[in-house]
Structures are given as structure tokens and as C-alpha cells.
Design an enzyme around this catalytic site. Sequence first.
Site, PDB file in Angstrom:
ATOM      1  N   GLU A 195      13.167   1.323  -0.729  1.00  0.00           N
ATOM      2  CA  GLU A 195      12.248   0.703   0.221  1.00  0.00           C
ATOM      3  C   GLU A 195      12.047  -0.787  -0.018  1.00  0.00           C
ATOM      4  O   GLU A 195      11.802  -1.528   0.922  1.00  0.00           O
ATOM      5  CB  GLU A 195      10.913   1.437   0.285  1.00  0.00           C
TER       6      GLU A 195
ATOM      7  N   HIS B 202      26.307  20.328  -7.743  1.00  0.00           N
ATOM      8  CA  HIS B 202      26.492  21.001  -6.454  1.00  0.00           C
ATOM      9  C   HIS B 202      26.784  20.005  -5.337  1.00  0.00           C
ATOM     10  O   HIS B 202      26.559  20.311  -4.170  1.00  0.00           O
ATOM     11  CB  HIS B 202      25.251  21.840  -6.117  1.00  0.00           C
TER      12      HIS B 202
ATOM     13  N   ASN C 225      -4.271  -0.895  18.289  1.00  0.00           N
ATOM     14  CA  ASN C 225      -3.507  -0.268  17.223  1.00  0.00           C
ATOM     15  C   ASN C 225      -3.378   1.205  17.595  1.00  0.00           C
ATOM     16  O   ASN C 225      -4.382   1.867  17.811  1.00  0.00           O
ATOM     17  CB  ASN C 225      -4.290  -0.451  15.907  1.00  0.00           C
ATOM     18  N   GLY C 226      -2.157   1.717  17.720  1.00  0.00           N
ATOM     19  CA  GLY C 226      -1.989   3.126  18.068  1.00  0.00           C
ATOM     20  C   GLY C 226      -0.971   3.312  19.174  1.00  0.00           C
ATOM     21  O   GLY C 226      -0.183   2.410  19.458  1.00  0.00           O
TER      22      GLY C 226
ATOM     23  N   ARG D 124      -0.350  -4.104   5.663  1.00  0.00           N
ATOM     24  CA  ARG D 124      -0.175  -2.908   6.486  1.00  0.00           C
ATOM     25  C   ARG D 124       1.215  -2.843   7.099  1.00  0.00           C
ATOM     26  O   ARG D 124       1.638  -1.794   7.567  1.00  0.00           O
ATOM     27  CB  ARG D 124      -1.230  -2.884   7.603  1.00  0.00           C
TER      28      ARG D 124
ATOM     29  N   TRP E 217       2.865  -3.785  14.773  1.00  0.00           N
ATOM     30  CA  TRP E 217       4.005  -3.035  14.224  1.00  0.00           C
ATOM     31  C   TRP E 217       4.562  -2.253  15.394  1.00  0.00           C
ATOM     32  O   TRP E 217       3.914  -1.334  15.904  1.00  0.00           O
ATOM     33  CB  TRP E 217       3.515  -2.113  13.117  1.00  0.00           C
TER      34      TRP E 217
ATOM     35  N   CYS F 244      -0.311  -1.715  12.801  1.00  0.00           N
ATOM     36  CA  CYS F 244      -1.005  -2.876  13.377  1.00  0.00           C
ATOM     37  C   CYS F 244      -2.314  -3.147  12.632  1.00  0.00           C
ATOM     38  O   CYS F 244      -2.935  -2.234  12.098  1.00  0.00           O
ATOM     39  CB  CYS F 244      -1.346  -2.610  14.825  1.00  0.00           C
TER      40      CYS F 244
ATOM     41  N   LYS G 176      11.334   4.023  -4.408  1.00  0.00           N
ATOM     42  CA  LYS G 176      10.895   2.640  -4.701  1.00  0.00           C
ATOM     43  C   LYS G 176      12.049   1.667  -4.528  1.00  0.00           C
ATOM     44  O   LYS G 176      11.898   0.604  -3.952  1.00  0.00           O
ATOM     45  CB  LYS G 176      10.373   2.504  -6.131  1.00  0.00           C
TER      46      LYS G 176
ATOM     47  N   LYS H 212       2.040  -0.192   5.612  1.00  0.00           N
ATOM     48  CA  LYS H 212       1.259   0.345   4.496  1.00  0.00           C
ATOM     49  C   LYS H 212       0.567   1.649   4.874  1.00  0.00           C
ATOM     50  O   LYS H 212       0.566   2.599   4.113  1.00  0.00           O
ATOM     51  CB  LYS H 212       0.233  -0.689   4.033  1.00  0.00           C
TER      52      LYS H 212
ATOM     53  N   GLU I 102      10.830   9.593  -6.639  1.00  0.00           N
ATOM     54  CA  GLU I 102       9.960   8.431  -6.471  1.00  0.00           C
ATOM     55  C   GLU I 102      10.690   7.149  -6.885  1.00  0.00           C
ATOM     56  O   GLU I 102      10.576   6.113  -6.217  1.00  0.00           O
ATOM     57  CB  GLU I 102       8.666   8.644  -7.282  1.00  0.00           C
TER      58      GLU I 102
HETATM   59  C1  F6R Z   1       6.077   4.498  -0.511  1.00  0.00           C
HETATM   60  C2  F6R Z   1       4.877   4.582   0.278  1.00  0.00           C
HETATM   61  C3  F6R Z   1       4.823   5.581   1.372  1.00  0.00           C
HETATM   62  C4  F6R Z   1       3.448   6.265   1.392  1.00  0.00           C
HETATM   63  C5  F6R Z   1       3.329   7.190   2.605  1.00  0.00           C
HETATM   64  C6  F6R Z   1       2.026   7.952   2.607  1.00  0.00           C
HETATM   65  O1  F6R Z   1       5.968   3.535  -1.497  1.00  0.00           O
HETATM   66  O2  F6R Z   1       3.949   3.867   0.061  1.00  0.00           O
HETATM   67  O3  F6R Z   1       5.843   6.514   1.267  1.00  0.00           O
HETATM   68  O4  F6R Z   1       3.303   6.978   0.205  1.00  0.00           O
HETATM   69  O5  F6R Z   1       3.421   6.436   3.773  1.00  0.00           O
HETATM   70  O6  F6R Z   1       0.955   7.092   2.627  1.00  0.00           O
HETATM   71  P1  F6R Z   1      -0.489   7.552   2.206  1.00  0.00           P
HETATM   72  O7  F6R Z   1      -0.458   7.892   0.773  1.00  0.00           O
HETATM   73  O8  F6R Z   1      -1.355   6.373   2.513  1.00  0.00           O
HETATM   74  O9  F6R Z   1      -0.813   8.750   3.064  1.00  0.00           O
END
Ligand code: F6R
Length: 615
Positions: free
Chosen positions: A495, A511, A101-102, A27, A75, A2, A492, A610, A488
Site C-alpha cells: 500500500e 502448494h 461526503n458519501g 483521509r 475522494w 472525502c 504495508k 484513511k 499485514e
Molecule cells: C491498511 C489500512 C486499511 C484499514 C481498513 C479498515 O493499512 O489502514 O486496510 O485497516 O480500511 O479500516 P478501519 O480499521 O478504520 O475500519
Amino acid sequence: MCGIVGYIGHREAYPIIIKGLKRLEYRGYDSAGIMLFDGQELKVSKTKGKVTDLEEKSSREMTINGTIGIGHTRWATHGVPNDVNSHPHVSNSGNLVIIHNGIIENYAPLKEELIKRGYVFHSDTDSEVLINLIEDVQKKENLKLGKAVQIALNQVVGAYAICVFDKQKPDEIVVARLGSPLAIGVGEDEYFIASDASPFIEYTSNAIYLEDEEMAVVRLHKPLKIRKIKDDTLVDPYIQELKMNLEQIEKGGYDHFMLKEIYEQPSVIKDTYRGRLHANLGLIQMAGIEDNLEKFLNANRILIVACGTSWHAGLVAEYIFEEFTRIPVEVEYASEFRYRNPVINKGDVVIAISQSGETADTLAAIKLAKERGAFVFGVCNVVGSSISRETHAGAYTHAGPEIGVASTKAFTTQITVLTMIALRLAKAKGTLTNSDFHRYLQELEIIPEKVAEALQTNDKAKEIAEIFKTAPNCLYLGRGYNFPVALEGALKLKEISYIHAEGYPAAEMKHGPIALIDEHMPVIVIAPKQGHYDKVVSNIQEIKSRSGIIIAVVTKGDTQVRELADYVIEIPETSDALSPLLTTIPLQLLSYHIAVMRECNVDQPRNLAKSVTVE
Ligand code: F6R
């Protein structure tokens, strides 16, 4: 997660709030809402969907103008995303309004009690429970809003950043935080409230970040008073001067923030090591490390905690730290670590990695590690974030605001910081030869130019994206330092393009995952010349003999893999340990183009936030 925006001052609040909510879109959210008060009338407009949907709806519904208001992007946690569950929520009397938010964990018994007392609820949210609890406290004891908020918050369990407005006291907004970020922008005769500084940066560069368990009554023409929610003690407000500028948070000509952030990597990696890496002098100087060098040198073990992409950076760091410093390293998902009664010894050093500095699980893991006596070092991007304040010491990545939900520059700058730390420790411990130490310093210094060169793979990545944009699955393989890059790369892709993708250590393929290989399966193999090249070549042969389609990331001039692979993407040469900084670039570009071609919302993928400020 949020987003919160509030305004009280002399300007029209509506455009400030709407623009602020747009700035917080990164976010992640599923609905949005706004409340305005014009001195007499209070109006709320809210909707499921985007801020543009809210603009459209509120242009019809918001028939008033006002210089005080609050806005929210939600959110969903309690209750599905719909108009009713969107914030703001209004109390039963119609006087009090909240954005939150929370999560209020004990909302169910509180709600039950309030229902017994005659309260009626319209939404499924915990936030509506909170605003009615505040109203109940206020009414019972005939209290001022600030006091009622404080008493109510002392009854709730959970996490929150809130703004509360009372129609009967329209010159103030009461704000509080526990576990979710909240910043107050201090202007001349005006205050801004937001989840981070981006909504108000163009109006003021003076900001106060509330700490956990703090609240404030933000009142017009009055200095801000901050107090502790639990014991009511007053806290001196610390006004921070922000360095961020507007250009940094706008797209700067790119179609998406993600692309802008991918392209920023050469310059932000330089920002990350500026003033810290002195290759010509053979020096690494990082204040957070120098001040705590003994703790690192005496560490029996380094534990790295993080989530998502930051966890992948932690895995790269595990390889680098063990190779350079010979200190044993364990990398853990913060969400697992916090709940599994981990063994933490006094001499352990914990490194917490987080772009946002607000990730709830990472924050909780830090608190647990501290409770058990560990020294905790943070690697964060957002200055003043909760994690940067909760850790004993740390190093910022200086990547600038990362707006695209998918992390890109955060990953490479985290690796840069962690590499510098490993090098500094190796120097102190004598675990790298002098010539290797100097060679790494020099290589790291020129990495930004090589990242810029790796960005020239954009056209190739686009070409390959065109061919594989409809693939239902994708496999990413790498070994050693590039195994985490495979993870990674897969993250990417899934997501932002919603294609199912898996990352594996290349040798682990036999395996199990090898069963997936057929002529429809694109396999992205990270095969730079350094490292376990011959082994990776064998793995490629295994895939080839099962008709898999190979897309290989190779070192410029490579001939052996080129002969086997269906498509190759060339990156510049560097040493094995630094190669993730380059191999990751074409994978970011590939995911980006596939997502664009599939018409996905690249910067705000579905269901993602985010900064994940709830567990
Ligand atoms: C993937 C992504 C998430 C963050 C994760 C941790 O692209 O952005 O997997 O890496 O939510 O977020 P931070 O680094 O802000 O703790």
C-alpha cells in the site's frame, strides 16, 4: 474518503478551512475545493490535486474575504478526479452550494427527472444532483433551506454527510448525516463543521457528533437545533468535551505521520492497557467486558468482522481466543459477511474491529448482526465514531489519532485489547492455568519496553530497504500467530511502496507460491524462537534450495536461522501468542523506508483513503 470543513462565525473563514482541509488530508483524497461568502459575493475555487494546489489556485481566484465558508477534499466515487467534479457544487440558480461526503445511489433517476425539468449539469457527480434536487424542492414549495434539505434527503438513497449554504440566507449552514461522519465544534459565537474534530480542536474542545439520519441548521447567534431527517422530531444536542490535543495530530519532529505512529507504539500500547491490566493483582478489568461477561462466556461462537489491517488483527485474535478460551472463532471480511446471508445464531457474539470506527462495510456488518440477534462488541480507536455508537458495548484502543493512511499503531493496540479480552475470558472459564494466566499478564505489561527494543531495528530495516527498494515482488511468510503478521507485512509494503507483495502461511508455500521463488525474489520470513520454529526453519531451507533471498525476523540470539538467512532482523523474546506485537515492528519499518526511498507519498498513498466510508 472525502473530508468536510465548514465555518461560520467572526473569524476569517479561509485560513480555518484551508488548515482544516490539511488536517483531513490523512483521509485520502484526489481534489479539493472551497467556497467563501463575503456578504454579497459568493466565490468557489476548486481543483484536482492536493490542498496546496487549491491554496495556489484560490490565492488567485478567491478575491474576497468572508466569515462563512465551506471546504472539501474529494475522494472520487462518481466521476473521475478533475476540477469540475471537485466540490463545492453550485445549484443552477447559483444560490445554493453543497459539499458532500458519501454516495447517492439513486442519483441517476433523480438526475433524469431534473433534466426533464430543465436543470443542467456540469459535472458527473451525484452531489451536483443532490444540490439541484434541494433547489428544486425549495423553489417548488418556497421553503426555507433546512426544510428543503430535509425533504430532498428523504428522497435519496445512499450515504452522506453534507453542508449546504444558501446565498440568500447567509447566516446559516445546513448539515446532515447518514453513514458518513460529521462533527460540529461549538465555540463562542462561532461554529465549526468537520468530518472529525481535528480541524477545529485548536479553537474549541466542545463537539457535537451528529448521529445517522440527523440534520441541523447551524445558525449564527442561535442555539443549535438538531432534528431527525425522517420524522422531524427534535433531538437534544449532546455536547462532548474532547480530550485530543493539537500535538497529538501534528508530526512532532518526524518526517511522516506513519513514522511517528510506528514510534508511538510503546506508549500507546501502555495507554491501551492502562487501568485495565493489573499484572501485580492478577487482574484484567475492562468495563465493556465485565458488563457483558455472561454473553461472552455463554457464546457458542465468536465472529470477528473487520476490513484490511483490522481484519489482520482479527486473525491474530482468532489464534489467541481459541488458544486461551477454547471458544470457536471465525474471522470474516465485513464486506463479504454483509452480503452473504451469514448464519448468525442468537448466542453468537460478534466483535467488530475498526480503527476509524467509520468503515462502511464494518458498520453494515454490525447492523446485519444486530438485526439477526447477535450481541455486537466493538474494538475501535476513534471515540464517538459511528461503530462505537452502533455496537452494544465495546473497548476503545486509546491509540490516539492515527493520521498516516497505513495503519500501524492501530494494529498493535487492537491486538493488545483483544489479548486482554481473551485473557479475561480465559480467567473466567478456567481455560488457562493460573500460572500461564499470570505469566501472560506479566509479559503483556512489559511488552511496551520490548516494542521499544524492536524499534531499534530501524537502522537494520533501512539497510535492508536500500537493497530491496527496487524489487518488483516480495513474499512474506509466517506460521501460527505470525501468519496474519505476514499478511499485514505484505499489505504495508504494497500500500505505501506499490511493490507487489503477498503474505502466506509458510507451509502453504509449497502448494503454489514456491513456483515464484528464484534468485530475484526477496522472501521475508517471520521466524521467532517460540512457536513452530523448526517447521519454519524447514520452510526457509526450501526457499534457500531454490535460490530465494531470505530476510528473517528472528529472536535475539538466534543462530540456526542466521546461518541460513541472507539478512536477519533480531527482536526481543516473548511468548508465541504475544510475538505479533514485536514481529510486526521491523516489517512496518521496512515498508516505511522502502516507500521513502522510492519517493512515495508515505502518509497518503495513491488511491487509498484513511476511513473508507463508502462500500
Ligand atoms: C491498511 C489500512 C486499511 C484499514 C481498513 C479498515 O493499512 O489502514 O486496510 O485497516 O480500511 O479500516 P478501519 O480499521 O478504520 O475500519
